[in-house]
Design a protein around this motif. Structure first.
Motif, short mmCIF file in Angstrom:
data_model
loop_
_atom_site.label_atom_id
_atom_site.label_comp_id
_atom_site.label_asym_id
_atom_site.label_seq_id
_atom_site.Cartn_x
_atom_site.Cartn_y
_atom_site.Cartn_z
N GLY A 183 0.78 -1.12 0.03
CA GLY A 183 -0.05 0.05 -0.04
C GLY A 183 1.01 1.12 -0.08
N GLY A 184 2.03 1.35 0.64
CA GLY A 184 2.86 2.34 0.68
C GLY A 184 3.36 2.71 -0.61
N LEU A 185 4.04 1.51 -1.24
CA LEU A 185 4.79 1.70 -2.32
C LEU A 185 3.81 2.01 -3.41
CD1 LEU A 185 6.78 -1.55 -2.46
CD2 LEU A 185 7.79 0.86 -2.27
N LEU A 186 2.25 1.62 -3.43
CA LEU A 186 1.57 2.07 -4.45
C LEU A 186 0.95 3.44 -4.46
CD1 LEU A 186 -1.01 -1.06 -4.82
CD2 LEU A 186 0.80 -0.04 -6.29
N GLY A 187 0.74 3.65 -2.85
CA GLY A 187 0.38 5.29 -2.85
C GLY A 187 1.44 6.09 -3.67
N ASP A 188 2.86 5.88 -3.09
CA ASP A 188 4.13 6.79 -3.56
C ASP A 188 3.92 6.85 -5.36
OD1 ASP A 188 5.09 7.27 -1.21
OD2 ASP A 188 6.49 5.68 -1.28
N ARG A 189 3.12 5.71 -5.72
CA ARG A 189 3.42 5.84 -7.40
C ARG A 189 2.08 6.22 -7.86
NH1 ARG A 189 6.74 -0.05 -8.25
NH2 ARG A 189 8.61 0.74 -7.17
N ILE A 190 1.01 5.78 -7.47
CA ILE A 190 -0.37 6.07 -8.24
C ILE A 190 -1.15 6.82 -7.54
CG2 ILE A 190 -0.17 3.89 -9.20
CD1 ILE A 190 -2.50 2.96 -7.45
N GLY A 191 -0.99 7.25 -6.07
CA GLY A 191 -1.75 8.22 -5.55
C GLY A 191 -2.41 7.61 -3.96
N HIS A 192 -1.93 8.39 -2.99
CA HIS A 192 -2.21 7.78 -1.87
C HIS A 192 -3.68 7.80 -1.41
CE1 HIS A 192 1.77 9.24 -1.52
NE2 HIS A 192 2.10 8.44 -0.63
N PHE A 193 -4.76 8.65 -1.85
CA PHE A 193 -5.96 8.75 -1.64
C PHE A 193 -6.76 7.46 -2.40
CE2 PHE A 193 -5.47 13.12 -0.07
CZ PHE A 193 -5.99 12.95 1.21
N SER A 194 -6.22 7.22 -3.71
CA SER A 194 -6.83 6.19 -4.45
C SER A 194 -6.61 4.73 -3.64
CB SER A 194 -6.05 6.25 -5.79
OG SER A 194 -6.49 7.33 -6.50
N VAL A 195 -5.54 4.81 -3.12
CA VAL A 195 -5.27 3.38 -2.36
C VAL A 195 -5.93 3.52 -1.17
CG1 VAL A 195 -3.43 2.09 -1.31
CG2 VAL A 195 -2.92 3.21 -3.31
N LEU A 196 -6.23 4.60 -0.36
CA LEU A 196 -6.90 4.40 0.96
C LEU A 196 -8.17 4.22 0.52
CD1 LEU A 196 -7.15 5.29 3.82
CD2 LEU A 196 -7.35 7.69 2.95
N LEU A 197 -8.89 4.75 -0.66
CA LEU A 197 -10.26 4.37 -0.71
C LEU A 197 -10.43 2.96 -1.02
CD1 LEU A 197 -11.21 7.59 -2.85
CD2 LEU A 197 -12.19 7.00 -0.52
N PHE A 198 -9.65 2.57 -1.71
CA PHE A 198 -9.60 0.94 -2.30
C PHE A 198 -9.48 -0.05 -0.98
CE2 PHE A 198 -7.38 -2.99 -3.27
CZ PHE A 198 -8.21 -3.59 -4.10
N GLY A 199 -8.46 0.33 -0.01
CA GLY A 199 -8.52 -0.27 0.81
C GLY A 199 -9.50 -0.19 2.21
N LEU A 200 -10.20 0.68 2.13
CA LEU A 200 -11.46 0.76 2.87
C LEU A 200 -12.60 0.07 2.30
CD1 LEU A 200 -11.54 4.57 3.82
CD2 LEU A 200 -11.06 2.62 5.56
#
Length: 416
Positions: free
Chosen positions: A291-308
């Protein structure tokens, strides 16, 4: 010594006055800090959550209800939430490294003391004290990372730290369950405390001193109040704090009461089998780093919403009667939660302006208040309407967390 090697060692140890001197990948100091912070996360969460698989045992041995037995965890997380706020202020004068070291050693010794508690009320008192002592680790660790690690790699490093917390949470639950099956719960807690003490010693030996931290001697209440109010006035940060409260509340609720469901008919799992289910925390370790690596690359909020969203799917899957499907649901829930947590905690460090320790303390305050209040509230739903009510309760919390993430994303983008 070759010139290149000498230059690398100089880069690790010599700070230029008035200039930030970050730990970067490839240096020995970075590797030592990574291992040390992993150990701190491991020790903190193994000591904090080691009682969770013991809740059905506590309920039976001390003649208390499931909700009352959850106090052995909720009191720790509740007092830890309060201590985190104080710890952020104390660390400004005492220092990040010193406070974390004292906290880890003290919490390990208190876990050993828990094994000798003669009655339920004293056990709760010791667990509450343990929460107070542990408050010196989580928010301060996040502040250390935000201050000392190169911002370009902060997401990955934060993911590694959160991975350590996931590994600790898994180990505390799994090992306690196995030890309790064969040795009873008192030796189990003694051994977990001893392991935590060994991890604390490793942390003290490995963690490099802070190089970007500016010590503030004395205690200035106005400074700390101004710092906390400043972060609360940051438009996006309160929504991240809300996510911590809601997501952690839903996660702990599932883990608190899944054990009561699975030791009862038709499943009838023993303590070892119940403890082994918590090996799904391994998925949380991977999810934190990814999640941390994907957030650095594609956007932190996008990964946050997907995780929730993934967390909500996992919670819903536990409604099915099939044991493999329940375990799958816990896997999905764990993956989504730790992905969300690693991203949200990293965003706090990114969006906070100055005094990052204070911002982290507010995030962790919300995180553990959610664990304490919602974790115990879930017991009422379980007692009154059973597992379906527990799942509905968690889905409502996660829906509110998703909405909060959308607001935080909008406000952060507008400010940028």
């Amino acid at each position: 010594m070759p010139t290149s090697v000498h230059a690398m060692k100089t880069a690790e140890t010599a700070a230029i006055p008035g200039q930030k001197h970050y730990l970067t990948r490839g240096t020995g100091a970075y590797r030592r800090a990574s291992v040390a912070l992993f150990l701190s996360g491991f020790s903190t969460f193994s000591l904090l959550y080691c009682v969770q698989p013991l809740l059905p045992i506590f309920s039976q041995q001390f003649s208390v209800s499931p909700a009352e037995s959850s106090l052995s965890l909720s009191l720790s997380t509740g007092f830890l939430a309060v201590a985190i706020v104080c710890a952020a202020a104390v660390s400004e004068g005492l220092g990040r490294r010193s406070l974390m070291s004292i906290s880890l050693v003290g919490a390990a010794l208190l876990t050993i003391a828990t094994a000798f508690a003669p009655n339920w009320h004293l056990l709760l008192v010791i667990r509450a004290l343990q929460g107070l002592v542990l408050g010196g680790v989580p928010a301060v660790a996040m502040a250390y990372l935000a201050e000392e690690i190169d911002p370009r790699g902060l997401g990955a490093t934060m993911g590694l730290y959160v991975g350590g917390t996931a590994f600790g949470g898994m180990s505390g639950r799994v090992l306690t369950g196995i030890f309790a099956e064969y040795l009873t719960w008192r030796p189990a807690l003694f051994l977990i405390g001893a392991i935590g003490l060994a991890a604390a010693i490793g942390f003290i030996a490995l963690l490099p001193p802070s190089r970007n931290f500016v010590r503030r001697p004395g205690f200035d209440p106005r400074f700390h109040a101004k710092a906390w109010l400043g972060h609360l006035s940051n438009p996006a940060l309160p929504f991240l704090f809300a996510i911590a409260f809601l997501a952690m509340g839903s996660f702990v609720t599932i883990y608190n009461y899944a054990g009561f469901r699975l030791v009862a008919p038709p499943y009838g799992l023993n303590q070892t089998e119940l403890g082994l289910i918590f090996t799904v925390y391994l998925f949380g370790i991977g999810a934190s780093s990814i999640g941390g690596l994907l957030g650095d690359r594609i956007g932190h909020f996008s990964v946050l919403l997907f995780g929730l969203a993934l967390t909500a799917v996992g919670s819903a899957l536990t409604l099915f009667a099939s044991l493999p499907t329940i375990i799958l649901g816990i896997i999905v829930l764990t993956t989504g939660f730790f992905m969300s947590h690693s991203i949200a905690s990293g965003l706090v460090g990114r969006l906070a302006h100055g005094t990052k320790g204070h911002a982290s303390s507010l995030y962790m305050l919300a995180y553990y208040v959610g664990s304490s209040l919602m974790g115990s509230a879930g017991g009422w739903f379980f007692a009154v309407e059973g597992w379906a009510a527990v799942v509905i309760f968690t889905l409502v919390l996660l829906a509110l967390a998703f909405v909060s993430a959308c607001f935080a994303q909008h406000l952060a983008r507008r400010k940028a």
